[in-house]
Design an enzyme around this catalytic site. Structure first.
Site: not given
Ligand code: RIB
Ligand code: CA
Length: 311
Positions: A237-238
């Site tokens: 995830w970013h």
């Protein structure tokens, strides 16, 4: 304790903005003096409501100022498909009791820059419309800002909203141009740095088990975008704004920063909103943008864990 650093955040919450705000709420070295709200991820009505709600959940009494409802010149699509149509995962939360301040965000930015002249840490996590408006009202604003950290751009044009452009810049390129031309130094966390500093969804799920109202609320509002991200981008995830906030709160965690000249492309069917970096330094423009290339990943993830677990 030595004097805390006054911190002003311009933001378009947005799920990753919310994580960045939780990190700021949890940092004892900084005094959060205001949240100025931009339109971007979703419309201003929602971004203001989201900021007020997050403050209520966290028990943080910081003034919230509404800013511009649209980009300076051209309308731009929002990112509701990423964050939910309301910007906070469409979970239908009970609105916060507290109201937004009457003062416009651009005026609040200027007033707070005078109140904290020479010490202010300004962090921009959304489109730069409010800061551009403040600069048009008072071009001396940069003289009073100690540090200015921006989440935005894609320094080799690997964009996330068009092939060449990143969302915050693309949403209001004219505002970005005004801002990048006005500040002698901008510390930049761009989209490509964000992609290089992802963290495992499985780790996030663990961090969200923390016994705190903040973790409970964040688990709810982030579920939609985390599922969207896992589907589109795989195991990592970013959180773009979280990386910018780590760079802002703990610059000592930056392992590599390159100073370069950077310009905003305003024209072009394909290139509008691109952040054009003079990597070879041969264009003659001053290298005023400090581009974050590498940040201490363990430190970054520790700041996120701590922010979610804080009570
Ligand atoms: O491109 C990522 C940026 O656009 C983040 O600030 C996110 O919140 C959106 O505003
Ligand atoms: Ca944002």
């Amino acid at each position: 304790m030595t004097d805390r650093i006054p911190l002003l955040i311009d933001t378009d919450p947005g799920v990753d903005d919310a994580l960045a705000l939780l990190m700021a709420f949890n940092d004892p070295r900084h005094e959060l003096v205001g949240l100025t709200i931009a339109a971007g991820n979703v419309g201003l009505k929602h971004t203001v409501a989201n900021a007020l709600k997050l403050c209520e959940v966290a028990g943080v009494e910081v003034p919230v100022f509404a800013g511009a409802a649209a980009p300076l010149l051209h309308p731009s699509p929002d990112a509701g498909y990423v964050h939910g149509q309301d910007g906070f995962g469409d979970v239908g939360y009970e609105p916060a009791r507290r109201q937004v301040e009457a003062e416009h965000a651009a005026l609040a930015i200027l007033r707070l820059s005078h109140e904290h002249a020479g010490k202010l840490l300004l962090v921009a996590l959304g489109p730069l419309t409010n800061i551009a408006l403040a600069l048009k009202l008072d071009p001396t604003l940069p003289e009073r800002v100690a540090r200015f950290v921006v989440m935005g751009g894609a320094v080799t044009c690997r964009g996330n909203i068009t092939p060449a452009a990143e969302f915050n810049i693309y949403f209001d390129p004219e505002a970005a141009h005004i801002v990048f031309e006005a500040f002698e130094r901008i510390e930049l966390a761009d989209w490509e740095a964000v992609i290089a500093h992802g963290f495992l969804h499985d780790d996030v799920v663990q961090w969200l088990q923390a016994d705190s109202d903040r973790a409970r609320f964040y688990e709810r509002i982030s579920e939609k975008t985390r599922l969207w991200s896992a589907d589109r981008r795989g195991a990592h995830w970013h959180a773009a704004d979280a990386l910018a906030m780590a760079f802002a709160l703990e610059p000592e965690g930056a392992l590599e920063v390159l100073d370069r000249a950077l310009a905003i492309e305003l024209e072009g069917q394909h290139g509008r909103g691109a952040t054009i970096v003079d990597w070879r330094g041969e264009g003659g423009a001053p290298a005023r943008v400090a581009i974050l290339m590498r940040y201490d990943q363990e430190r970054f993830q520790g700041l996120i864990r701590g922010a979610l677990a804080a009570v």
